[in-house]
Scaffold this motif. Structure first.
Motif, PDB file in Angstrom:
ATOM      1  N   LEU A 198       0.830  -1.203   0.000  1.00 37.26           N
ATOM      2  CA  LEU A 198       0.000   0.000   0.000  1.00 37.26           C
ATOM      3  C   LEU A 198       0.865   1.253   0.000  1.00 37.26           C
ATOM      4  CD1 LEU A 198      -2.843   1.181   0.108  1.00 37.26           C
ATOM      5  CD2 LEU A 198      -2.700   1.055   2.591  1.00 37.26           C
ATOM      6  N   GLU A 199       1.911   1.276   0.793  1.00 33.85           N
ATOM      7  CA  GLU A 199       2.819   2.421   0.812  1.00 33.85           C
ATOM      8  C   GLU A 199       3.485   2.617  -0.538  1.00 33.85           C
ATOM      9  OE1 GLU A 199       5.560   1.845   3.980  1.00 33.85           O
ATOM     10  OE2 GLU A 199       4.024   1.993   5.530  1.00 33.85           O
ATOM     11  N   HIS A 200       3.836   1.514  -1.195  1.00 29.34           N
ATOM     12  CA  HIS A 200       4.447   1.607  -2.525  1.00 29.34           C
ATOM     13  C   HIS A 200       3.465   2.217  -3.527  1.00 29.34           C
ATOM     14  CE1 HIS A 200       6.838   0.606  -6.027  1.00 29.34           C
ATOM     15  NE2 HIS A 200       5.781  -0.015  -6.534  1.00 29.34           N
ATOM     16  N   LEU A 201       2.208   1.771  -3.493  1.00 31.04           N
ATOM     17  CA  LEU A 201       1.195   2.325  -4.399  1.00 31.04           C
ATOM     18  C   LEU A 201       0.958   3.806  -4.122  1.00 31.04           C
ATOM     19  CD1 LEU A 201      -1.525  -0.460  -4.588  1.00 31.04           C
ATOM     20  CD2 LEU A 201      -0.058   0.352  -6.430  1.00 31.04           C
ATOM     21  N   GLN A 202       0.908   4.184  -2.851  1.00 29.09           N
ATOM     22  CA  GLN A 202       0.671   5.578  -2.503  1.00 29.09           C
ATOM     23  C   GLN A 202       1.821   6.463  -2.923  1.00 29.09           C
ATOM     24  OE1 GLN A 202      -0.107   5.127   1.653  1.00 29.09           O
ATOM     25  NE2 GLN A 202      -2.299   4.855   1.350  1.00 29.09           N
ATOM     26  N   ALA A 203       3.034   5.949  -2.915  1.00 28.87           N
ATOM     27  CA  ALA A 203       4.192   6.729  -3.361  1.00 28.87           C
ATOM     28  C   ALA A 203       4.213   6.836  -4.879  1.00 28.87           C
ATOM     29  CB  ALA A 203       5.473   6.090  -2.858  1.00 28.87           C
ATOM     30  N   LYS A 204       3.762   5.786  -5.553  1.00 24.43           N
ATOM     31  CA  LYS A 204       3.838   5.746  -7.013  1.00 24.43           C
ATOM     32  C   LYS A 204       2.698   6.517  -7.681  1.00 24.43           C
ATOM     33  CE  LYS A 204       4.575   2.416 -10.712  1.00 24.43           C
ATOM     34  NZ  LYS A 204       4.651   0.989 -11.039  1.00 24.43           N
ATOM     35  N   TYR A 205       1.492   6.399  -7.144  1.00 23.89           N
ATOM     36  CA  TYR A 205       0.320   7.017  -7.747  1.00 23.89           C
ATOM     37  C   TYR A 205      -0.283   8.039  -6.788  1.00 23.89           C
ATOM     38  CZ  TYR A 205       0.706   2.996 -10.814  1.00 23.89           C
ATOM     39  OH  TYR A 205       1.173   2.056 -11.680  1.00 23.89           O
ATOM     40  N   VAL A 206      -0.444   9.263  -7.261  1.00 26.86           N
ATOM     41  CA  VAL A 206      -0.938  10.355  -6.418  1.00 26.86           C
ATOM     42  C   VAL A 206      -2.377  10.112  -5.968  1.00 26.86           C
ATOM     43  CG1 VAL A 206      -1.428  12.820  -6.367  1.00 26.86           C
ATOM     44  CG2 VAL A 206       0.609  11.980  -7.522  1.00 26.86           C
ATOM     45  N   GLY A 207      -3.205   9.587  -6.824  1.00 28.76           N
ATOM     46  CA  GLY A 207      -4.630   9.455  -6.541  1.00 28.76           C
ATOM     47  C   GLY A 207      -4.991   8.429  -5.498  1.00 28.76           C
ATOM     48  N   THR A 208      -4.060   7.576  -5.076  1.00 29.58           N
ATOM     49  CA  THR A 208      -4.392   6.559  -4.086  1.00 29.58           C
ATOM     50  C   THR A 208      -4.449   7.117  -2.677  1.00 29.58           C
ATOM     51  OG1 THR A 208      -2.074   5.897  -3.948  1.00 29.58           O
ATOM     52  CG2 THR A 208      -3.485   4.630  -5.416  1.00 29.58           C
ATOM     53  N   GLY A 209      -3.968   8.326  -2.483  1.00 30.71           N
ATOM     54  CA  GLY A 209      -4.082   8.993  -1.196  1.00 30.71           C
ATOM     55  C   GLY A 209      -3.054   8.523  -0.186  1.00 30.71           C
ATOM     56  N   HIS A 210      -3.156   9.071   1.007  1.00 30.93           N
ATOM     57  CA  HIS A 210      -2.287   8.726   2.119  1.00 30.93           C
ATOM     58  C   HIS A 210      -3.006   9.066   3.408  1.00 30.93           C
ATOM     59  CE1 HIS A 210      -1.301  13.009   2.395  1.00 30.93           C
ATOM     60  NE2 HIS A 210      -1.149  12.977   1.083  1.00 30.93           N
ATOM     61  N   ALA A 211      -2.396   8.812   4.521  1.00 31.57           N
ATOM     62  CA  ALA A 211      -3.051   8.992   5.819  1.00 31.57           C
ATOM     63  C   ALA A 211      -3.387  10.451   6.112  1.00 31.57           C
ATOM     64  CB  ALA A 211      -2.163   8.432   6.922  1.00 31.57           C
ATOM     65  N   ASP A 212      -2.617  11.390   5.593  1.00 31.56           N
ATOM     66  CA  ASP A 212      -2.834  12.808   5.890  1.00 31.56           C
ATOM     67  C   ASP A 212      -3.722  13.513   4.866  1.00 31.56           C
ATOM     68  OD1 ASP A 212      -1.218  12.612   8.139  1.00 31.56           O
ATOM     69  OD2 ASP A 212       0.597  13.018   6.971  1.00 31.56           O
ATOM     70  N   LEU A 213      -4.301  12.782   3.956  1.00 32.38           N
ATOM     71  CA  LEU A 213      -5.138  13.357   2.906  1.00 32.38           C
ATOM     72  C   LEU A 213      -6.460  13.839   3.503  1.00 32.38           C
ATOM     73  CD1 LEU A 213      -4.973  13.627  -0.221  1.00 32.38           C
ATOM     74  CD2 LEU A 213      -6.390  11.616  -0.332  1.00 32.38           C
TER      75      LEU A 213
END
Length: 87
Positions: A13-28
């Motif tokens: 999940l962290e890899h996807l969030q770093a690679k693709y902007v639209g997947t979001g992150h915890a601070d979104l």
């Protein structure tokens, strides 16, 4: 589910969030998430010609005008961002 499986899922999940902007992150924030969804939708409408033609026919506009309208909506798709507290 073992601990190693959980670690593997989290690392993916962290890899996807770093690679693709639209997947979001915890601070979104909710606003940023909504902006991403709206912009992705408008980009998809512009990129898929049959969908763009459908919207043009439905709104009785030319395809070029509809493309222009979608591009303009991509600037501020959800309006101005909400005020943030400076805590």
């Amino acid at each position: 589910m073992q601990a190693s499986d959980r670690f593997n899922i989290n690392s993916q999940l962290e890899h996807l969030q770093a690679k693709y902007v639209g997947t979001g992150h915890a601070d979104l924030t909710r606003f940023e998430w909504a902006v991403n969804i709206q912009r992705d939708s408008y980009a998809s409408y512009i990129g898929h010609y049959p969908m763009l033609a459908y919207f043009a026919i439905a709104e009785n506009e030319s395809i070029g005008r509809e493309r222009y309208n979608f591009l303009q909506k991509m600037l501020l798709p959800c309006g101005l961002p909400p005020e943030r507290d400076e805590d």
